[in-house]
Scaffold this motif. Structure first.
Motif, PDB file in Angstrom:
ATOM      1  N   TYR A 266       0.840  -1.212   0.000  1.00  0.00           N
ATOM      2  CA  TYR A 266       0.000   0.000   0.000  1.00  0.00           C
ATOM      3  C   TYR A 266       0.869   1.254   0.000  1.00  0.00           C
ATOM      4  O   TYR A 266       0.613   2.210  -0.748  1.00  0.00           O
ATOM      5  CB  TYR A 266      -0.909  -0.026   1.224  1.00  0.00           C
ATOM      6  CG  TYR A 266      -1.795   1.187   1.365  1.00  0.00           C
ATOM      7  CD1 TYR A 266      -2.801   1.447   0.448  1.00  0.00           C
ATOM      8  CD2 TYR A 266      -1.620   2.068   2.431  1.00  0.00           C
ATOM      9  CE1 TYR A 266      -3.620   2.558   0.588  1.00  0.00           C
ATOM     10  CE2 TYR A 266      -2.434   3.178   2.565  1.00  0.00           C
ATOM     11  CZ  TYR A 266      -3.434   3.421   1.646  1.00  0.00           C
ATOM     12  OH  TYR A 266      -4.236   4.525   1.778  1.00  0.00           O
ATOM     13  N   LEU A 272      -2.591  -4.651  -3.515  1.00  0.00           N
ATOM     14  CA  LEU A 272      -2.501  -5.362  -2.242  1.00  0.00           C
ATOM     15  C   LEU A 272      -2.487  -6.870  -2.505  1.00  0.00           C
ATOM     16  O   LEU A 272      -3.377  -7.392  -3.179  1.00  0.00           O
ATOM     17  CB  LEU A 272      -3.671  -4.994  -1.341  1.00  0.00           C
ATOM     18  CG  LEU A 272      -3.802  -3.504  -1.010  1.00  0.00           C
ATOM     19  CD1 LEU A 272      -4.993  -3.260  -0.086  1.00  0.00           C
ATOM     20  CD2 LEU A 272      -2.531  -2.978  -0.375  1.00  0.00           C
ATOM     21  N   THR A 369      -6.002  -2.226   3.911  1.00  0.00           N
ATOM     22  CA  THR A 369      -4.687  -1.797   3.435  1.00  0.00           C
ATOM     23  C   THR A 369      -3.528  -2.343   4.258  1.00  0.00           C
ATOM     24  O   THR A 369      -2.385  -2.293   3.809  1.00  0.00           O
ATOM     25  CB  THR A 369      -4.600  -0.264   3.457  1.00  0.00           C
ATOM     26  OG1 THR A 369      -4.804   0.195   4.802  1.00  0.00           O
ATOM     27  CG2 THR A 369      -5.648   0.351   2.548  1.00  0.00           C
TER      28      THR A 369
END
Length: 430
Positions: A266, A272, A369
């Motif tokens: 991130y 991701l 995240t």
């Protein structure tokens, strides 16, 4: 149904009890909790630096100014975990804990390569890279810390220490007492590292990462293993055991490693790599009213059901449930050993976990995240913080609707039963 639950409980409860009392699993849990306030600070910094309405230029500027808030906390999480393992394991053996922690941390660093390669291919010596101190070094750190602490404490227990005469200040006496055990323990690790580097031209970090960590994190990031973990959390709570503590003691090393890998990606502006991480498990299960995501259940009980018993329990449990504390519901309804709600209690979080996994896998909703959000942050807010997107909160609203649909017929049946007691002239709370 009751007979099946009783038989299943007889088989699994002794295993769960042993896991809950296992010395090393308890130490691992406490070590991760030691790092919690520090990594939480780093997560807050990351969230503030990457608010959804900031432009890329603003995010870049904030990262330059305040990026060390994350670099010095979450990015070096393995340091805190290894120290914590040494500290708590030594303490469990009634050995001076602070030295056990220091020795474990040193043992881990001895196995860590002090070199790096630049993007241009230039080798640099005398440096520690963040990936070795964070996600990539997590498993070697835990292994080294446990072994170092075991060696250190056993040497101390055997009395192989330097004893200072009376009158010497306690701090000095304790330091000398730790001297021989520390030297012996660290010598073992130094020789092991020398053998690996000298004979195999590699390092234990890369060996453990490729042989152990990658396969385990790959397994732990998959949906089947995740659903098994969710099942056992709910199942253990049904019998009054803290499912999170028992299951997370085993799974946290994997989930936290996946979390750190997501956070690195991130920060680098990359896709991701993982859906299942520690924040995924926290925000989309515990983060919606506590274990089992029961905030919607409390709302249904308190404001939709008609019987006094469900209304009172629901309304009393609402305040804590907003902050993801649901013991008042678990023990007040009760959920423990209540066969009438076993199915929704176990099924609802598993259905929602699978639903969320597919929603994120298809990019309909964002993946967490990697920032760590305090588990007491209320629903929707924690979803937005975890994903850095308002869509993360919207997904939780949909989740609660699904949970409500699963729970409603079972609550309605209990509600009618309670009201039936009143019709028969029996006390409503019986």
């Amino acid at each position: 149904m009751n007979e099946f639950i009783d038989k299943l409980g007889e088989k699994l409860m002794p295993i769960a009890g042993k896991l809950g009392e296992n010395r090393h699993l308890k130490v691992l849990r406490d070590a991760f909790m030691l790092s919690f306030p520090i990594t939480m600070f780093g997560s807050i910094v990351v969230v503030l630096n990457n608010l959804p309405f900031f432009s890329d230029a603003t995010k870049g500027t904030l990262g330059t100014l305040f990026g060390n808030g994350q670099n010095a906390t979450m990015s070096i999480m393995t340091i805190f975990v290894t120290f914590g393992i040494g500290y708590y394991l030594s303490k469990s053996y009634d050995v001076e804990a602070i030295y056990g922690g220091a020795v474990s941390l040193s043992a881990y660093l001895i196995l860590t390569p002090f070199n790096a390669v630049t993007e241009g291919g230039e080798a640099i010596t005398g440096v520690l890279t963040l990936d070795r101190l964070g996600a990539k070094g997590m498993f070697i750190g835990m292994i080294a810390a446990f072994i170092a602490a075991e060696i250190y404490t056993r040497i101390v227990k055997k009395g192989i220490v330097i004893k200072m005469p009376e009158g010497v200040p306690p701090a000095v006496a304790k330091s000398f007492a730790a001297l021989l055990p520390a030297i012996i323990t660290l010598t073992v690790f130094l020789l092991v590292n020398a053998a690996v580097v000298g004979f195999f031209a590699t390092n234990l970090h890369d060996v453990v990462y490729n042989v152990i960590q990658v396969p385990l994190t790959g397994l732990g990031s998959g949906l089947p293993a995740t659903l098994v973990a969710v099942f056992f959390v709910q199942f253990l709570w049904f019998f009054g055991l803290h499912g999170q503590i028992i299951v997370n003691s085993v799974m946290d090393p994997i989930w936290n490693t996946l979390m750190l890998e997501n956070l690195d990606a991130y920060k680098a502006g990359e896709a991701l790599p993982h859906i299942v991480t520690k924040p995924f498990m926290e925000i989309y299960t515990v983060g919606m009213g506590g274990s089992g995501s029961t905030l919607i259940v409390v709302l249904l009980m308190g404001f939709i059901m008609k019987s006094k018993q469900l209304k009172e329990v629901g309304r009393l449990a609402l305040g804590p449930a907003i902050f993801n504390v649901n013991e008042p519901l678990i023990f007040g309804m009760p959920l423990v050993l209540n066969a009438s709600i076993f199915i929704p209690w176990v099924l609802a979080p598993m259905v929602v976990t699978a639903f969320n996994y597919f929603m994120m896998a298809t990019n309909i909703f964002p993946t967490p995240t990697g920032v760590s959000v305090p588990w007491t942050v209320p629903v929707i807010i924690n979803g937005i913080m975890a994903t850095s997107s308002f869509m993360g909160g919207l997904l939780q609203i949909i989740d609660m609707a699904l949970i409500g649909v699963i729970w409603f017929p079972f609550l309605k049946l209990i509600d009618r039963t309670n009201l039936g007691h009143v019709d028969m002239g029996e006390p409503e709370n019986v």
